[in-house]
Write a protein that holds these residues in place. Sequence first.
Motif, PDB file in Angstrom:
ATOM      1  N   ASP A   1       0.839  -1.196   0.000  1.00  0.00           N
ATOM      2  CA  ASP A   1       0.000   0.000   0.000  1.00  0.00           C
ATOM      3  C   ASP A   1       0.876   1.248   0.000  1.00  0.00           C
ATOM      4  O   ASP A   1       0.550   2.233  -0.646  1.00  0.00           O
ATOM      5  CB  ASP A   1      -0.905   0.011   1.243  1.00  0.00           C
ATOM      6  N   VAL A   2       1.955   1.183   0.773  1.00  0.00           N
ATOM      7  CA  VAL A   2       2.824   2.353   0.912  1.00  0.00           C
ATOM      8  C   VAL A   2       4.286   1.957   0.707  1.00  0.00           C
ATOM      9  O   VAL A   2       4.751   0.962   1.260  1.00  0.00           O
ATOM     10  CB  VAL A   2       2.645   3.004   2.302  1.00  0.00           C
ATOM     11  N   ILE A   3       4.981   2.743  -0.102  1.00  0.00           N
ATOM     12  CA  ILE A   3       6.425   2.593  -0.270  1.00  0.00           C
ATOM     13  C   ILE A   3       7.034   3.931   0.117  1.00  0.00           C
ATOM     14  O   ILE A   3       6.644   4.966  -0.430  1.00  0.00           O
ATOM     15  CB  ILE A   3       6.787   2.259  -1.731  1.00  0.00           C
ATOM     16  N   ALA A   4       7.923   3.925   1.086  1.00  0.00           N
ATOM     17  CA  ALA A   4       8.564   5.177   1.507  1.00  0.00           C
ATOM     18  C   ALA A   4      10.060   4.942   1.496  1.00  0.00           C
ATOM     19  O   ALA A   4      10.573   4.130   2.257  1.00  0.00           O
ATOM     20  CB  ALA A   4       8.094   5.585   2.898  1.00  0.00           C
ATOM     21  N   VAL A   5      10.746   5.625   0.613  1.00  0.00           N
ATOM     22  CA  VAL A   5      12.195   5.396   0.464  1.00  0.00           C
ATOM     23  C   VAL A   5      12.923   6.725   0.334  1.00  0.00           C
ATOM     24  O   VAL A   5      12.439   7.655  -0.313  1.00  0.00           O
ATOM     25  CB  VAL A   5      12.517   4.527  -0.779  1.00  0.00           C
ATOM     26  N   TYR A   6      14.065   6.795   0.948  1.00  0.00           N
ATOM     27  CA  TYR A   6      14.955   7.945   0.802  1.00  0.00           C
ATOM     28  C   TYR A   6      16.208   7.438   0.084  1.00  0.00           C
ATOM     29  O   TYR A   6      16.727   6.389   0.446  1.00  0.00           O
ATOM     30  CB  TYR A   6      15.309   8.491   2.189  1.00  0.00           C
ATOM     31  N   PRO A   7      16.678   8.151  -0.932  1.00  0.00           N
ATOM     32  CA  PRO A   7      17.776   7.588  -1.728  1.00  0.00           C
ATOM     33  C   PRO A   7      19.101   7.482  -0.975  1.00  0.00           C
ATOM     34  O   PRO A   7      19.488   8.411  -0.257  1.00  0.00           O
ATOM     35  CB  PRO A   7      17.911   8.574  -2.891  1.00  0.00           C
ATOM     36  N   ILE A   8      19.771   6.357  -1.123  1.00  0.00           N
ATOM     37  CA  ILE A   8      21.149   6.204  -0.636  1.00  0.00           C
ATOM     38  C   ILE A   8      21.835   5.098  -1.424  1.00  0.00           C
ATOM     39  O   ILE A   8      21.261   4.031  -1.640  1.00  0.00           O
ATOM     40  CB  ILE A   8      21.211   5.930   0.897  1.00  0.00           C
ATOM     41  N   THR A   9      23.052   5.360  -1.852  1.00  0.00           N
ATOM     42  CA  THR A   9      23.881   4.376  -2.542  1.00  0.00           C
ATOM     43  C   THR A   9      24.158   3.214  -1.590  1.00  0.00           C
ATOM     44  O   THR A   9      24.452   3.477  -0.433  1.00  0.00           O
ATOM     45  CB  THR A   9      25.227   5.023  -2.951  1.00  0.00           C
ATOM     46  N   PRO A  10      24.118   1.980  -2.031  1.00  0.00           N
ATOM     47  CA  PRO A  10      23.819   1.461  -3.368  1.00  0.00           C
ATOM     48  C   PRO A  10      22.367   0.983  -3.527  1.00  0.00           C
ATOM     49  O   PRO A  10      22.101   0.176  -4.396  1.00  0.00           O
ATOM     50  CB  PRO A  10      24.789   0.290  -3.502  1.00  0.00           C
ATOM     51  N   SER A  11      21.455   1.501  -2.728  1.00  0.00           N
ATOM     52  CA  SER A  11      20.065   1.019  -2.797  1.00  0.00           C
ATOM     53  C   SER A  11      19.175   1.934  -3.648  1.00  0.00           C
ATOM     54  O   SER A  11      18.007   1.639  -3.870  1.00  0.00           O
ATOM     55  CB  SER A  11      19.470   0.913  -1.385  1.00  0.00           C
ATOM     56  N   THR A  12      19.737   3.050  -4.113  1.00  0.00           N
ATOM     57  CA  THR A  12      18.937   4.090  -4.772  1.00  0.00           C
ATOM     58  C   THR A  12      18.087   3.590  -5.943  1.00  0.00           C
ATOM     59  O   THR A  12      16.950   4.033  -6.102  1.00  0.00           O
ATOM     60  CB  THR A  12      19.868   5.219  -5.265  1.00  0.00           C
ATOM     61  N   HIS A  13      18.642   2.659  -6.733  1.00  0.00           N
ATOM     62  CA  HIS A  13      17.887   2.180  -7.896  1.00  0.00           C
ATOM     63  C   HIS A  13      16.532   1.609  -7.496  1.00  0.00           C
ATOM     64  O   HIS A  13      15.578   1.688  -8.261  1.00  0.00           O
ATOM     65  CB  HIS A  13      18.679   1.100  -8.650  1.00  0.00           C
TER      66      HIS A  13
ATOM     67  N   ALA B   1      -2.009   1.359  10.260  1.00  0.00           N
ATOM     68  CA  ALA B   1      -3.323   1.603   9.659  1.00  0.00           C
ATOM     69  C   ALA B   1      -3.838   0.351   8.945  1.00  0.00           C
ATOM     70  O   ALA B   1      -4.872   0.392   8.288  1.00  0.00           O
ATOM     71  CB  ALA B   1      -3.226   2.770   8.667  1.00  0.00           C
ATOM     72  N   GLY B   2      -3.093  -0.725   9.044  1.00  0.00           N
ATOM     73  CA  GLY B   2      -3.522  -1.977   8.423  1.00  0.00           C
ATOM     74  C   GLY B   2      -3.041  -2.143   6.993  1.00  0.00           C
ATOM     75  O   GLY B   2      -3.538  -2.988   6.257  1.00  0.00           O
ATOM     76  N   GLY B   3      -2.061  -1.338   6.587  1.00  0.00           N
ATOM     77  CA  GLY B   3      -1.541  -1.423   5.220  1.00  0.00           C
ATOM     78  C   GLY B   3      -0.259  -2.233   5.153  1.00  0.00           C
ATOM     79  O   GLY B   3       0.351  -2.559   6.169  1.00  0.00           O
ATOM     80  N   ARG B   4       0.130  -2.536   3.912  1.00  0.00           N
ATOM     81  CA  ARG B   4       1.391  -3.239   3.679  1.00  0.00           C
ATOM     82  C   ARG B   4       2.427  -2.192   3.286  1.00  0.00           C
ATOM     83  O   ARG B   4       2.126  -1.303   2.491  1.00  0.00           O
ATOM     84  CB  ARG B   4       1.187  -4.254   2.561  1.00  0.00           C
ATOM     85  N   ALA B   5       3.632  -2.293   3.838  1.00  0.00           N
ATOM     86  CA  ALA B   5       4.624  -1.252   3.598  1.00  0.00           C
ATOM     87  C   ALA B   5       5.965  -1.839   3.198  1.00  0.00           C
ATOM     88  O   ALA B   5       6.299  -2.967   3.543  1.00  0.00           O
ATOM     89  CB  ALA B   5       4.795  -0.382   4.842  1.00  0.00           C
ATOM     90  N   PHE B   6       6.738  -1.018   2.456  1.00  0.00           N
ATOM     91  CA  PHE B   6       8.077  -1.417   2.032  1.00  0.00           C
ATOM     92  C   PHE B   6       9.006  -0.222   2.073  1.00  0.00           C
ATOM     93  O   PHE B   6       8.628   0.902   1.748  1.00  0.00           O
ATOM     94  CB  PHE B   6       8.053  -1.976   0.596  1.00  0.00           C
ATOM     95  N   THR B   7      10.252  -0.476   2.468  1.00  0.00           N
ATOM     96  CA  THR B   7      11.293   0.529   2.305  1.00  0.00           C
ATOM     97  C   THR B   7      12.590  -0.157   1.924  1.00  0.00           C
ATOM     98  O   THR B   7      12.726  -1.379   2.037  1.00  0.00           O
ATOM     99  CB  THR B   7      11.491   1.400   3.558  1.00  0.00           C
ATOM    100  N   ALA B   8      13.542   0.630   1.460  1.00  0.00           N
ATOM    101  CA  ALA B   8      14.871   0.124   1.133  1.00  0.00           C
ATOM    102  C   ALA B   8      15.875   1.154   1.591  1.00  0.00           C
ATOM    103  O   ALA B   8      15.614   2.355   1.543  1.00  0.00           O
ATOM    104  CB  ALA B   8      15.009  -0.103  -0.367  1.00  0.00           C
ATOM    105  N   THR B   9      17.027   0.674   2.061  1.00  0.00           N
ATOM    106  CA  THR B   9      18.055   1.613   2.483  1.00  0.00           C
ATOM    107  C   THR B   9      19.399   0.898   2.541  1.00  0.00           C
ATOM    108  O   THR B   9      19.528  -0.249   2.107  1.00  0.00           O
ATOM    109  CB  THR B   9      17.697   2.267   3.841  1.00  0.00           C
ATOM    110  N   ALA B  10      20.398   1.589   3.097  1.00  0.00           N
ATOM    111  CA  ALA B  10      21.740   1.041   3.220  1.00  0.00           C
ATOM    112  C   ALA B  10      22.503   1.847   4.258  1.00  0.00           C
ATOM    113  O   ALA B  10      22.182   3.012   4.502  1.00  0.00           O
ATOM    114  CB  ALA B  10      22.474   1.131   1.880  1.00  0.00           C
ATOM    115  N   SER B  11      23.477   1.213   4.866  1.00  0.00           N
ATOM    116  CA  SER B  11      24.541   1.913   5.588  1.00  0.00           C
ATOM    117  C   SER B  11      24.070   3.030   6.528  1.00  0.00           C
ATOM    118  O   SER B  11      23.271   2.806   7.422  1.00  0.00           O
ATOM    119  CB  SER B  11      25.522   2.463   4.537  1.00  0.00           C
ATOM    120  N   GLN B  12      24.531   4.252   6.277  1.00  0.00           N
ATOM    121  CA  GLN B  12      24.186   5.402   7.127  1.00  0.00           C
ATOM    122  C   GLN B  12      22.671   5.579   7.175  1.00  0.00           C
ATOM    123  O   GLN B  12      22.134   6.013   8.188  1.00  0.00           O
ATOM    124  CB  GLN B  12      24.799   6.697   6.574  1.00  0.00           C
TER     125      GLN B  12
END
Lengths: 380, 301, 198
Positions: free
Chosen positions: A27-39, A76-87
């Motif tokens: 339902d929700v994807i919340a990501v902040y860019p950081i190498t090497p996960s940015t793609h 809220a009962g939703g499905r969520a995903f994020t991606a990140t790395a390191s710092q």
Amino acid sequence: MATTQRQIDLLTGNEAVSAAVKQIRPDVIAVYPITPSTHIAEMLAQAVDAGELDSEFVKVESEHSAMATCIGAVAAGGRAFTATASQGLLYMAENIFWAGYGRLPMVAAVVNRALAPGWSIWVDHQDTMAMRDAGWGQFYVKNNQEAYDTVIQAYKIAEDHNVYFPFMVALDGFVLSHTASPVEFLTQEEVEEFVPPFNPLFRLHPSEPMSFGAISKPDEYIAMREDLMKSMERAKKVIQDVNIEFAKKFGRDWGGLIEVVGPEDAEIGIVTMSTLAEEAEVAAEQLTKEGMSTSVTRIRSFRPFPGEELAKQISKYDIAIVIDRAISFGNAGQIYIETNSALRDYDVDTKLIGTVMGIGGQDIAYGDIIERVKNLTKKA
Amino acid sequence: MVKLKELIEIEATYVGNMKGNLACAGCGLNLALRHALAALDQHALLVVPACCTSVIQGFGEGYGINAPVFNSAFAASPAVASGFARVYKKKDPSVQVVVWAGDGGTADIGLATLSGAAERDEDIIYVMYNNEAYQNTGDQKSGATPPGAVTTTSSGEKRPSKSVSRLMITHGVKYVATANTAYPLDLYDKMKRAYEEFRGHFRFIEIYAPCPAGWNVDPRYTAKVGKLAVETGYWPLYEAVDGKITLSRQGRRFLDPEKRKSLEDWLALQGRFKKIKPEFLEALRQDIDHSWEFVKKHMAE
Amino acid sequence: MLHEIAIIGRGGQGVVSMAKMMAYAALMEGKHGSAIPKYGAERRGAPVISSFRISDEPLRMHSQIRKPDHMIILEIGALPKLIPPQPLKDNSIVAVNYPSTPNIMAKYNPSIVAYLDAAALARKVGLVRSGIPIPSVPMMAAFAKASGLLQQESLIKAVPKLVRNEEMIKINIEAIKKAFEETEVKKFDRIEESTPVA
């Protein structure tokens, strides 16, 4: 095995993760860019923009907020995903614990990368190791196919009511994230059948006013943490069952908690994780050919930690070499510390030697592992 | 504007914060919470960072707020609320997500998170109840502490306080309002307007919430101190839609400095200003002037 | 059988996408190909090396190739910095973007040298970016011709996997075909430093 014609494509690790997430349809994807996960962020944002993916993509202003947004979405009962790395993972840390201790099942892809200072964009496991006590499950994958398969499995496991805590899927930065290799997809129907819609155990809603995470007295607090510990224990069986079901349906068996590759009666065991484990498979074959019978025991699930399974496997070896890609400064590599403790718990007296390889992105070839194993067994 | 009799009736049928919650005697925020929840018609879902509201909601079974509350990490509330809002946008649009935060959580540690949610124009009502210091932990100075106020970490400072309302106006937030617990009808109306008229946008309301414990004020005078904050010109009451300020009916006349009451009389009610030095008093006056200048500059034609 | 190939060039010459194109071609032939770029502080013009493995078996190695079986050289000047001059393994194949066998090859002593003036070919067919000819695709074809590890048709089929623009797809396919025609393949027992430049 099903007879469905499945698509195969050449994917980087980041592409494999994104492909799985698109089929999981959070339902929700919340990501902040950081190498090497940015793609991962780029590909998912583009899929949402193009209308291929009906998720809310929240372009947050920090990793702290990325995890916070996922927390709100799951509550809220939703499905969520994020991606990140390191710092980024470290900046998230406060909310990583909040999600873990708050029992909010979700999946985060962590592209392993060394920590600064001494800027390094390359792989080691210090980032995820720093989060091992956060109440999250942790999978470490050895190739891009496993990254794809494990993201799908992780949702099924995390959302299981016997488990119900979040999972990280850790993949080695650049070594997997930016390296292309063939990945076979499941069909959309297969994914939806394998991972049923999220059925939240609780959600906050005005129809039923309650407080999440209010001030808790020690007895209440202890009860919650005991429950988390028990759920971690229960998760071990769920992880194994899901792996078996996946293998039966789709033909790929990643071992569940641990994966052993090599001769049954090996004298030497190499205990490690992630791409080092797959590289070590080649080293073990070579060593076995040379007369040093060796197999690889790969820890796939570092949380929950498969102490019993590991102890049982290691008891078959005369000597086991643990290769860590991170260090608990002032002590030793984390896998070594925990494996050692498991051997004691289960009265296994196999000689265990710990060593650290490949931190800060140091390139490790199977030849390097052979050399290290030879040196360490000679000394032992 | 809602009539007093009506508000009393509304709050008699729906009690947002129940009797026996853990607020201190004379707590301003507790009043703000009651009026705000009444305006949101049982559709509110609160996200609360570390602040007095974390405490006053009570322990486990003694839970004292008649609305769902998600207690979040200190700097995380606007982002947690974004997650809620994005899910309920599709699953149940009747839910109004509200961040209910203190001044420290808003002006200091949570400022970047607030800025992010405001910039994304998330469907959230953000309420900053301003008790002008970290009162939950016993009155330490925050970015919103006014010049001259003594706290446990400062013996009065010259620096003007950080106005998050003004910051939100310049951030391009759709609806920004200031309110005051001593003006419950005005407060109720602003919450209601934010909820009904500007749904789908980020809305920010800053409520002046006197803290008798932290400010060293007789709990009997919570309302009086609040009222004088408006009447001395210290706390302008306004609404800003798309950056254009309209002064509220209550308090509009204090645009004229001649009509304002004595600042010293108001300060005398508050122990925290007891020994205010002349240079701090001057700084406080300048701060007041500055805030009116801003208001005048951004007033709608 | 496993073949480890080092691709040597400079930033901006298309090293990374070429390795991926080869991996696609391998996939189409039922083989396993893996393209491992080496990431660092990349900049246009800096020497870059990329590792490419091809095998009949699934690949389990993730490390960079240190002692390659074969080399594809897009820019000969970048070579000595990235692969120290010493004899390659037996039966090694080198494809080089050069109008002849470069003298420095003597130090690496490959069994087969395939040379092609890929820059000229790229210019001719229109494989040019910001005024600079991109030699990667012709050199990929030159290596395929010399080694037989990948077939011309599979390389052609791999093009649309990475190139989206119709016109560019045509140009890349043209480059592959021309490269197969124009590449000179020479076998050596031993290259002498004095081997005359053909």
